[in-house]
Enzyme design. Structure first.
Site, PDB file in Angstrom:
ATOM      1  N   CYS A  80       0.838  -1.197   0.000  1.00 41.23           N
ATOM      2  CA  CYS A  80       0.000   0.000   0.000  1.00 41.23           C
ATOM      3  C   CYS A  80       0.881   1.258   0.000  1.00 41.23           C
ATOM      4  O   CYS A  80       1.515   1.574  -0.999  1.00 41.23           O
ATOM      5  CB  CYS A  80      -0.976  -0.044   1.177  1.00 41.23           C
ATOM      6  SG  CYS A  80      -2.367   1.110   0.986  1.00 41.23           S
ATOM      7  N   HIS A 172      -3.617  -5.213   0.513  1.00 41.14           N
ATOM      8  CA  HIS A 172      -3.078  -5.740   1.772  1.00 41.14           C
ATOM      9  C   HIS A 172      -3.109  -7.271   1.783  1.00 41.14           C
ATOM     10  O   HIS A 172      -4.142  -7.873   2.080  1.00 41.14           O
ATOM     11  CB  HIS A 172      -3.876  -5.191   2.959  1.00 41.14           C
ATOM     12  CG  HIS A 172      -3.664  -3.735   3.187  1.00 41.14           C
ATOM     13  ND1 HIS A 172      -2.645  -3.249   3.976  1.00 41.14           N
ATOM     14  CD2 HIS A 172      -4.329  -2.651   2.713  1.00 41.14           C
ATOM     15  CE1 HIS A 172      -2.684  -1.928   3.983  1.00 41.14           C
ATOM     16  NE2 HIS A 172      -3.694  -1.535   3.221  1.00 41.14           N
ATOM     17  N   GLU A 174      -1.828  -9.150   3.955  1.00 43.96           N
ATOM     18  CA  GLU A 174      -1.866  -9.641   5.334  1.00 43.96           C
ATOM     19  C   GLU A 174      -3.283  -9.785   5.872  1.00 43.96           C
ATOM     20  O   GLU A 174      -3.509 -10.458   6.887  1.00 43.96           O
ATOM     21  CB  GLU A 174      -1.060  -8.709   6.251  1.00 43.96           C
ATOM     22  CG  GLU A 174      -1.667  -7.334   6.513  1.00 43.96           C
ATOM     23  CD  GLU A 174      -1.348  -6.293   5.450  1.00 43.96           C
ATOM     24  OE1 GLU A 174      -1.512  -5.095   5.737  1.00 43.96           O
ATOM     25  OE2 GLU A 174      -0.957  -6.678   4.319  1.00 43.96           O
ATOM     26  N   SER A 226       0.436 -14.350  38.539  1.00 44.50           N
ATOM     27  CA  SER A 226      -0.975 -14.080  38.805  1.00 44.50           C
ATOM     28  C   SER A 226      -1.872 -15.268  38.499  1.00 44.50           C
ATOM     29  O   SER A 226      -3.045 -15.258  38.861  1.00 44.50           O
ATOM     30  CB  SER A 226      -1.429 -12.893  37.947  1.00 44.50           C
ATOM     31  OG  SER A 226      -1.390 -13.243  36.569  1.00 44.50           O
ATOM     32  N   GLY A 227      -1.325 -16.264  37.813  1.00 42.60           N
ATOM     33  CA  GLY A 227      -2.163 -17.362  37.350  1.00 42.60           C
ATOM     34  C   GLY A 227      -2.674 -17.127  35.949  1.00 42.60           C
ATOM     35  O   GLY A 227      -3.322 -17.992  35.363  1.00 42.60           O
ATOM     36  N   VAL A 229      -2.105 -16.248  31.778  1.00 38.99           N
ATOM     37  CA  VAL A 229      -1.309 -16.945  30.758  1.00 38.99           C
ATOM     38  C   VAL A 229       0.113 -16.410  30.687  1.00 38.99           C
ATOM     39  O   VAL A 229       1.083 -17.173  30.730  1.00 38.99           O
ATOM     40  CB  VAL A 229      -1.984 -16.823  29.370  1.00 38.99           C
ATOM     41  CG1 VAL A 229      -1.132 -17.492  28.300  1.00 38.99           C
ATOM     42  CG2 VAL A 229      -3.371 -17.442  29.400  1.00 38.99           C
ATOM     43  N   ASP A 230       0.267 -15.088  30.596  1.00 36.12           N
ATOM     44  CA  ASP A 230       1.587 -14.500  30.359  1.00 36.12           C
ATOM     45  C   ASP A 230       2.555 -14.775  31.499  1.00 36.12           C
ATOM     46  O   ASP A 230       3.684 -15.229  31.281  1.00 36.12           O
ATOM     47  CB  ASP A 230       1.467 -12.989  30.130  1.00 36.12           C
ATOM     48  CG  ASP A 230       0.568 -12.646  28.958  1.00 36.12           C
ATOM     49  OD1 ASP A 230       0.333 -13.530  28.113  1.00 36.12           O
ATOM     50  OD2 ASP A 230       0.090 -11.505  28.885  1.00 36.12           O
ATOM     51  N   SER A 231       2.128 -14.488  32.732  1.00 30.72           N
ATOM     52  CA  SER A 231       3.042 -14.674  33.866  1.00 30.72           C
ATOM     53  C   SER A 231       3.343 -16.153  34.093  1.00 30.72           C
ATOM     54  O   SER A 231       4.457 -16.518  34.480  1.00 30.72           O
ATOM     55  CB  SER A 231       2.467 -14.040  35.141  1.00 30.72           C
ATOM     56  OG  SER A 231       1.292 -14.698  35.570  1.00 30.72           O
ATOM     57  N   THR A 232       2.358 -17.021  33.838  1.00 26.49           N
ATOM     58  CA  THR A 232       2.578 -18.459  34.030  1.00 26.49           C
ATOM     59  C   THR A 232       3.582 -19.004  33.017  1.00 26.49           C
ATOM     60  O   THR A 232       4.521 -19.726  33.378  1.00 26.49           O
ATOM     61  CB  THR A 232       1.252 -19.233  33.917  1.00 26.49           C
ATOM     62  OG1 THR A 232       0.335 -18.755  34.914  1.00 26.49           O
ATOM     63  CG2 THR A 232       1.468 -20.721  34.127  1.00 26.49           C
TER      64      THR A 232
END
Length: 511
Positions: A80, A172, A174, A226-227, A229-232
């Site tokens: 584009c 585009h 994508e 924290s329980g 997804v990211d921190s686990t």
């Protein structure tokens, strides 16, 4: 590992380009549009992609890449605005079009001669989003596709009076509405740039384990968990690298869902993490007493969290954070940091204050890739597919002042809602779902008696990354069943509403 650089000119689809590349098992990075060619050279990319953007290349303030990138001998694809920037740089003519193209459009692929970008791709629908177009090609370029409104929908350099392997697409690839977009990107990256697709969750984990060990050495490391997804996933990955050197802390702030602390400690136990439970619920609730402003709530919770977390730090030298790639992109993109809509509760203030060095093992990943890494690490699916939960917890879902009674009302109602979503097979089909206790009471009738009790709102959204979201059209009979259960089983609620707002204009959370 071979890689692709995406230069960001401000397109809303820039992150999507990077994600589509990674779906081809090729590592991609996003850098600002004006990154110097010398810096690009140090990354040793196998290809460069110029993103779209909202500006016009003929404006005096138009964003343009470092001209030297076209002399690096690396294949370049402009999308584009990126196509128009290439055309302008090489002497073509770009101007505003009388006929703008937004949405679906059908392209005709040039069949004469070699056309590597469109190899095995027929005439098909693509997604357009432009008001300007290339009126005249630069010398040494040829058109490779057209549409009803644009004679030049795609082009390539011929290598005669122009560098070799310079390509452009006015549409585009994508975006999923471009039917053969993934194949076009594949032709460019796998065939033209001859990249070996060696990016995978397994290779990422192996590389990160080496990096974490190198960075941490023999030092101890602390991680707030924290329980979620990211921190686990971050904690398990670091634990796999350094084992008992990692100390995790779970802070119970009294603002969690029903039995949340017990549930989190239970499902994290089999993962082999060393976790300390810091129960500071009384302290948090004491400081939040009488506070109704959501921003004040967040600030109090943030300050108190830092204090509680600080008490758990002893000899640790490093802090693990679950920073993801969108956070990194936001800080370096052409647009710069966005306006703060809400202050974010995290431990971002800790490293400077505590002189802790950061370990951010997920900073190269998008959310879906974090889950893929979690699966490779053996983390159970019910943990990986948990819905996001805000750092301030129920403090931003109980609107207005917090009391033990109002928190308990919300906990009971939220549990019924989530329980019914799971029983109906709907939990995994929405990005996030939760209940909100409003600072509003309404008149009702129960058992022939007048009631004046709380109003509860239910929220469920569909999204891929949380940056935008649509409200989820849950079945009416499901909503009726949930509403009936809540009103009959939770004392203090006599009316249930369903939130049908999308993001934007609304945010996912109410506060």
């Amino acid at each position: 590992m071979q890689s692709v650089l995406v230069l960001d000119f401000g397109s809303q689809y820039t992150q999507l380009i990077a994600r589509r590349i990674r779906e081809l098992n090729i590592y991609s990075e996003i850098l600002p549009y004006n990154t110097p060619a010398d810096t690009i050279r140090t990354h040793q990319p196998k290809a460069i992609i110029l993103s779209g953007g909202p500006n016009s290349v003929y404006d005096q303030t138009a964003f343009m890449p470092d001209p030297a990138i076209f002399s690096l001998g690396i294949p370049v694809l402009g999308i584009c605005y990126g196509l128009q920037a290439i055309a302008k740089h090489f002497g073509g003519v770009v101007a505003s079009s009388n006929k703008h193209e937004f949405g679906r459009s059908k392209i005709l692929v040039e069949q004469q001669g070699d056309n590597p970008l469109f190899q095995n791709i027929p005439n098909s629908d693509v997604w357009m989003s432009h008001g300007d177009k290339v009126m005249q090609l630069p010398e040494g370029f040829r058109a490779t596709a057209s549409s009803d409104n644009s004679e030049i929908c795609a082009f390539e350099s011929t290598g005669v009076n122009s560098p070799a392997h310079i390509y452009g697409l006015q549409f585009h690839p994508e975006v999923q509405h471009t039917l053969y977009g993934k194949e076009m990107l594949g032709n460019f990256l796998l065939n033209i740039a001859a990249i070996t697709p060696d990016w995978s969750s397994k290779s990422f984990i192996e590389h990160q384990i080496e990096e974490i060990r190198r960075k941490a050495g023999n030092n101890t490391v602390i991680c707030g968990i924290s329980g979620g997804v990211d921190s686990t996933v971050a904690a398990v990955l670091v634990s796999k690298a350094i084992g008992k050197q990692l100390h995790c802390v779970f802070v119970d702030n009294g603002l969690l869902r029903k039995n949340e602390a017990e549930k989190v400690m239970h499902f994290l136990k089999p993962l082999g993490l060393h976790i300390t439970l810091a129960d500071s619920s009384d302290l948090f609730l004491k400081r939040l007493k009488g506070v109704a402003s959501p921003e004040k709530k967040r600030k109090i919770i943030g300050r108190t969290f830092i204090q509680v977390f600080e008490e758990q730090i002893h000899h640790e030298k490093f802090l693990v954070q679950g920073t993801l790639y969108p956070d990194v992109i936001e800080s370096i993109s052409v647009k710069g940091p966005s306006e703060t809509i809400k202050s974010h509760h995290n431990v971002g203030g800790l490293p400077k204050r505590m002189k802790l060095k950061l370990i951010e093992p997920l900073r190269e990943l998008f959310k879906d890739e974090v889950r893929a890494v979690g699966r490779e690490l053996g983390i159970p699916e019910d943990i990986l597919m948990r819905h996001p939960f805000p750092g301030p917890g129920l403090a931003v879902r109980v609107l207005g002042s917090l009391t033990h009674e109002r928190l308990e009302i919300l906990r009971e109602a939220d549990e019924i809602y989530i329980e019914e979503l799971q029983a109906s097979g709907l939990y995994s089909k929405v990005w996030q779902a939760f209940a909100v206790l409003l600072p509003v009471q309404s008149v009702g009738v129960m058992g022939d008696k007048r009631t004046y009790e709380n109003v509860l709102a239910l929220r469920a959204v569909e999204s891929s990354d949380g940056m935008t979201a649509d409200w989820a059209p849950l079945p009416h009979d499901f909503l009726a069943r949930v509403s009936n259960r809540i009103i009959n089983e939770v004392r203090g609620i006599n009316r249930v509403a369903y939130d049908i707002s999308s993001k934007p204009p609304a945010t996912i959370e109410w506060e």
